[in-house]
Motif scaffolding. Structure first.
Motif, PDB file in Angstrom:
ATOM      1  N   ARG A 151       0.832  -1.196   0.000  1.00  0.00           N
ATOM      2  CA  ARG A 151       0.000   0.000   0.000  1.00  0.00           C
ATOM      3  C   ARG A 151       0.873   1.255   0.000  1.00  0.00           C
ATOM      4  O   ARG A 151       2.081   1.204   0.198  1.00  0.00           O
ATOM      5  N   ALA A 152       0.222   2.418  -0.210  1.00  0.00           N
ATOM      6  CA  ALA A 152       0.937   3.685  -0.202  1.00  0.00           C
ATOM      7  C   ALA A 152       1.622   3.873   1.143  1.00  0.00           C
ATOM      8  O   ALA A 152       1.036   3.616   2.207  1.00  0.00           O
ATOM      9  N   THR A 153       2.858   4.333   1.098  1.00  0.00           N
ATOM     10  CA  THR A 153       3.695   4.369   2.298  1.00  0.00           C
ATOM     11  C   THR A 153       4.396   5.713   2.423  1.00  0.00           C
ATOM     12  O   THR A 153       4.895   6.262   1.442  1.00  0.00           O
ATOM     13  N   LEU A 154       4.431   6.223   3.644  1.00  0.00           N
ATOM     14  CA  LEU A 154       5.132   7.467   3.957  1.00  0.00           C
ATOM     15  C   LEU A 154       6.318   7.143   4.850  1.00  0.00           C
ATOM     16  O   LEU A 154       6.196   6.373   5.812  1.00  0.00           O
ATOM     17  N   ASP A 184      10.581  15.210  10.519  1.00  0.00           N
ATOM     18  CA  ASP A 184      10.952  16.333   9.650  1.00  0.00           C
ATOM     19  C   ASP A 184      10.903  15.912   8.186  1.00  0.00           C
ATOM     20  O   ASP A 184       9.917  16.143   7.496  1.00  0.00           O
ATOM     21  N   GLY A 185      11.952  15.289   7.667  1.00  0.00           N
ATOM     22  CA  GLY A 185      11.991  14.918   6.269  1.00  0.00           C
ATOM     23  C   GLY A 185      10.931  13.884   5.928  1.00  0.00           C
ATOM     24  O   GLY A 185      10.617  13.003   6.734  1.00  0.00           O
ATOM     25  N   LEU A 186      10.380  13.988   4.707  1.00  0.00           N
ATOM     26  CA  LEU A 186       9.320  13.106   4.249  1.00  0.00           C
ATOM     27  C   LEU A 186       9.642  12.529   2.877  1.00  0.00           C
ATOM     28  O   LEU A 186      10.225  13.212   2.032  1.00  0.00           O
ATOM     29  N   ALA A 187       9.240  11.302   2.652  1.00  0.00           N
ATOM     30  CA  ALA A 187       9.306  10.680   1.334  1.00  0.00           C
ATOM     31  C   ALA A 187       8.121   9.747   1.212  1.00  0.00           C
ATOM     32  O   ALA A 187       7.639   9.206   2.218  1.00  0.00           O
ATOM     33  N   ILE A 188       7.639   9.530  -0.006  1.00  0.00           N
ATOM     34  CA  ILE A 188       6.417   8.746  -0.196  1.00  0.00           C
ATOM     35  C   ILE A 188       6.592   7.759  -1.327  1.00  0.00           C
ATOM     36  O   ILE A 188       7.303   8.017  -2.296  1.00  0.00           O
ATOM     37  N   LEU A 189       5.962   6.586  -1.168  1.00  0.00           N
ATOM     38  CA  LEU A 189       5.856   5.599  -2.243  1.00  0.00           C
ATOM     39  C   LEU A 189       4.383   5.432  -2.563  1.00  0.00           C
ATOM     40  O   LEU A 189       3.569   5.249  -1.649  1.00  0.00           O
ATOM     41  N   PRO A 190       4.010   5.482  -3.844  1.00  0.00           N
ATOM     42  CA  PRO A 190       2.598   5.334  -4.204  1.00  0.00           C
ATOM     43  C   PRO A 190       2.126   3.900  -3.976  1.00  0.00           C
ATOM     44  O   PRO A 190       2.928   2.986  -3.865  1.00  0.00           O
ATOM     45  N   GLU A 249      16.499  -0.437   3.122  1.00  0.00           N
ATOM     46  CA  GLU A 249      15.455  -1.092   2.355  1.00  0.00           C
ATOM     47  C   GLU A 249      14.104  -0.532   2.791  1.00  0.00           C
ATOM     48  O   GLU A 249      13.849  -0.375   3.987  1.00  0.00           O
ATOM     49  N   THR A 250      13.229  -0.239   1.839  1.00  0.00           N
ATOM     50  CA  THR A 250      11.920   0.295   2.213  1.00  0.00           C
ATOM     51  C   THR A 250      11.040  -0.768   2.859  1.00  0.00           C
ATOM     52  O   THR A 250      10.139  -0.441   3.636  1.00  0.00           O
TER      53      THR A 250
END
Length: 337
Positions: free
Chosen positions: A34-37, A331-337, A93-94
Motif C-alpha cells: 500500500r501507499a507508504t510514507l 521532519d523529512g518526508l518521502a512517499i511511495l505510491p 530497504e523500504t
C-alpha cells in the motif's frame, strides 16, 4: 568550478539490521503493498514507516544522528537518509528499514538536502563543506562520488535538472541561490535572493526555478539558466519549504509561523489561496516544516516537528483529514505510491 573525485569513501554494511532498531509495528508485509510514507525523526534519531491506508506507523528503526531529509530510489526499494548530525548518507530497504549502505562524505559534511535521480545517482548537499555530492551506484560500495563546490555558507536544499546538467542550491548563510554546472567546467553562479532562502523546487517543465526565502516571507521565480529573478511573491510568515504539485500547476510554501500553506499559481506567479493547517496561535506547538505532495497531487503531507505528527491535508478543500503519529521530531518526508 572545483570538482573533487573520491573513490572508496563508503562504509558498507550490506544486509545488516540497524543496531538497536525497534521491532515492527503491525503487519509490515501487508503494508508494503500500500501507499507508504517515510519520516526522518531528527530528535529521535530514527526512521519511521507509515501505512497511508490505515494511518498507522508500521515500523520504526534507529537511523543516525539528527537525520533530516530523505529520498526514495526510482524503483521504490530503498530510501536514502541525509544524516545532518554527521557525515554520511545512509541507505535502507523500504520493506524492512534494514540499512544496506552508509556512504561517508568527509569531515564536517552535515548532509541535508537530498535527491535520488531516475538515473540512480544520489545528489546531496554537504552544508559543512559548502558543496554538493553526486553519489554513483549508491547501493554497492565503496561508492564513487564527485564533490562540486558551491563555496557558499549553508548550502541547505537542492534541485536537480532532469537531464543532470545542473544543480541548484539555496544557501541560507550567504543569502544566495547557486547554479552548479554538473557536466562542464563553468564556475558556479550565485545570486542574492531574499533573506535566508531555503525552499527550492524546479518546475516539471524545467523552465522556472522556484525558491522560498523564510527570512523575508517571499517566494521567487527564477530563470534557471541566467538566474534572473522573474517574479517576487509575498507569502505567509517564514516559508520554510516550497513544493510543486506533480501536475505543475501550483506550488505551496510551508509557512511555519502561520501554521499554514500559501498556494501560488505558477502560470500567473500569484497567490490564489491559503490553507490553514493549524493556526498562528498554535503554530509553535506544531512547528510545521517539510511538505510533500501525494503522487496524484490530491493531498499534501505536512511534518509537524514539535507535536511528532504529520498532517494529511486535502488539497481541494484545504481540510486536515487526519494527523499521523510518527517518531520524535519528524521532519523529512518521502512517499511511495
Amino acid at each position: 568550478m572545483m570538482r573533487i573525485l573520491a573513490i572508496g569513501a563508503a562504509a558498507l554494511s550490506l544486509g545488516a539490521c540497524v543496531p538497536g532498531g525497534e521491532a515492527a509495528i503491525g503487519d509490515v508485509q501487508e503494508a508494503d503493498q500500500r501507499a507508504t510514507l517515510f519520516v526522518a525523526n531528527k530528535r529521535g534519531n530514527t526512521l519511521s514507516k507509515i501505512d497511508l491506508e490505515t494511518g498507522e506507523e508500521v515500523l520504526r528503526r534507529d537511523s543516525c544522528t539528527n537525520p533530516h531529509e530523505l529520498t526514495t530510489s526510482p524503483d521504490g526499494q530503498y530510501v536514502a537518509l541525509a544524516c545532518y548530525g554527521g557525515k554520511t548518507v545512509d541507505v535502507f530497504e523500504t520493506s524492512t528499514l534494514d540499512r544496506v549502505n552508509s556512504i561517508e562524505l568527509g569531515d564536517n559534511a552535515a548532509p541535508h538536502g537530498i535527491h535520488w535521480h531516475d538515473s540512480g545517482t544520489i545528489y546531496v548537499t554537504a552544508e559543512g563543506r559548502q558543496s554538493i555530492f553526486a553519489l554513483f551506484d549508491p547501493l554497492s560500495g565503496p561508492s564513487k562520488m564527485i564533490e562540486f563546490m558551491t563555496q557558499k555558507q549553508g548550502s541547505h536544499m537542492l534541485a536537480i535538472a532532469p537531464d543532470e546538467s545542473a544543480a541548484w542550491t539555496t544557501d541560507l548563510g550567504s543569502r544566495t541561490v547557486t547554479r552548479i554546472d554538473l557536466v562542464g567546467d563553468n564556475a558556479p553562479v550565485s545570486v542574492t535572493v531574499g533573506e535566508e532562502p531555503e525552499g527550492i523546487s524546479l518546475a516539471p517543465d524545467g523552465q522556472t526555478l522556484w525558491v522560498s526565502a523564510r527570512g523575508s516571507n517571499q517566494a521567487f521565480a527564477l530563470d534557471p539558466v541566467t538566474m534572473e529573478v522573474r517574479s517576487t511573491i509575498e507569502t505567509g510568515r517564514f516559508p520554510l519549504r516550497l513544493a510543486i504539485r506533480p501536475q505543475g500547476d501550483v506550488a505551496v510554501t510551508s509557512d511555519l509561523m502561520d501554521g499554514g500553506l500559501t498556494v501560488i499559481d505558477l502560470a500567473s506567479a500569484e497567490v490564489v489561496r491559503s490553507i490553514a493547517v493549524s493556526s498562528p496561535e498554535t503554530a509553535q506547538d506544531r512547528f510545521q516544516v517539510t511538505i510533500l505532495w501525494s503522487g496524484d497531487g490530491s493531498k499534501i503531507y505536512v511534518a509537524e516537528t514539535a507535536s511528532n505528527t504529520v498532517a494529511e491535508v486535502d488539497y481541494a478543500t484545504g481540510t486536515v483529514l487526519r494527523r499521523l503519529t510518527t517518531g520524535e521530531g519528524g521532519d523529512g518526508l518521502a512517499i511511495l505510491p
